[in-house]
Design an enzyme around this catalytic site. Structure first.
Site, mmCIF file in Angstrom:
data_model
loop_
_atom_site.group_PDB
_atom_site.id
_atom_site.type_symbol
_atom_site.label_atom_id
_atom_site.label_comp_id
_atom_site.label_asym_id
_atom_site.label_seq_id
_atom_site.Cartn_x
_atom_site.Cartn_y
_atom_site.Cartn_z
ATOM 1 C CB VAL A 13 -1.293 -0.270 0.988
ATOM 2 C CG1 VAL A 13 -1.904 1.151 1.381
ATOM 3 C CG2 VAL A 13 -1.793 -1.222 1.136
ATOM 4 C CG ASP A 67 -7.828 15.503 0.795
ATOM 5 O OD1 ASP A 67 -6.679 15.150 1.444
ATOM 6 O OD2 ASP A 67 -8.626 16.213 0.882
ATOM 7 C CG ASN A 92 5.637 8.892 -0.214
ATOM 8 O OD1 ASN A 92 6.759 9.575 0.178
ATOM 9 N ND2 ASN A 92 4.979 9.128 -1.137
ATOM 10 C CE1 TYR A 157 6.585 17.747 5.418
ATOM 11 C CE2 TYR A 157 9.434 19.032 5.992
ATOM 12 C CZ TYR A 157 8.018 18.075 5.873
ATOM 13 O OH TYR A 157 9.091 16.379 4.718
ATOM 14 C CE LYS A 161 6.966 14.373 7.054
ATOM 15 N NZ LYS A 161 6.261 13.613 6.059
#
Length: 259
Positions: A13, A67, A92, A157, A161
């Site tokens: 996937v 989405d 990803n 961001y 992460k």
């Protein structure tokens, strides 16, 4: 190639599969003989890629438009893949918001948290028990070198992460004894659509890697977790920054990013 398919197949996937690193993952996994489930918002791109992969590699391809900013999207994906023997999750999909914190769009920040944090967590949570029972397989999270420390002018961001890095490290420790590999991929600058979408001029970026290079490095290191930085330049840069007193490193980054 046969050993890879045996360990991580028959089905992978891939989220964020319509472009960039995600697309490269899908192409390379199909090239290694895995059937793939393609997840992204842009259905037209997914269907074009699916046709390409079927023609080139003879694999089965499932298209799942979604989405991941939608709180229910991860659950819908898990329901859709429930009948499949998923051996590899490539989480990803992600995006970034750059600029002075507090001056950007709050809705974009909320969506980023959903896509970058909530969706990977829910997908891994849903698939981890299945991978444990199989006694083989893998989970691959695409993170960023910006998750290695707080990055000024990329605060939200960077924080998302950092979450992905912590999640991936923890799952590596939990799942490795069960025969399941977990890798958190931390690319540096990559030649994708992302810089332009973040308001960054790609011509100002140095040490760019191609998406194909990044995806190949990740798949080659999938059994060597918990983390992998594919760029030698960024490995050296963050080794230097992380060895500095934190205040000095953050101040230096703020000066550099502020320019």
């Amino acid at each position: 190639m046969g050993d890879f398919a045996e360990r991580y197949g028959p089905v992978a996937v891939v989220t964020g599969a319509s472009s960039g690193i995600g697309r490269s993952f899908a192409v390379q996994l199909a090239g290694r003989g895995l059937d793939v489930v393609l997840v992204a918002r842009r259905e037209d791109r997914l269907r074009a890629l699916a046709a390409e992969l079927r023609d080139a590699h003879g694999v089965s391809v499932t298209v799942l438009p979604a989405d991941l900013a939608d709180p229910g999207a991860a659950g819908e994906i898990l329901e859709a893949v429930a009948p499949l023997d998923v051996g590899l999750l490539v989480s990803n999909a992600g995006f970034g918001v750059k600029g002075t914190f507090g001056e950007g769009d709050a809705a974009a920040l909320a969506a980023m948290l959903m896509v970058n944090c909530q969706a990977p967590t829910q997908l891994a949570h849903g698939l981890a028990p299945r991978l444990r029972r199989r006694g083989r397989g893998g989970v691959l999270f695409t993170s960023s070198v910006e998750g290695l420390m707080g990055c000024p002018y990329s605060a939200g961001y960077s924080a998302t992460k950092a979450y992905v890095n912590a999640l991936g490290e923890a799952l590596w420790a939990e799942l490795s004894p069960a025969g399941v590999d977990v890798l958190t991929l931390c690319p540096g600058a990559t030649d994708t659509e992302a810089p332009l979408l973040q308001g960054v001029d790609p011509t100002t970026l140095q040490h760019l890697m191609s998406p194909d290079e990044v995806a190949h490095a990740a798949l080659e290191h999938l059994g060597g977790g918990p983390t992998h930085i594919p760029s030698a330049h960024y490995r050296n840069l963050f080794d230097t920054l992380l060895a500095m007193p934190r205040r000095d490193a953050l101040a230096a980054m703020a000066r550099s990013m502020g320019k």
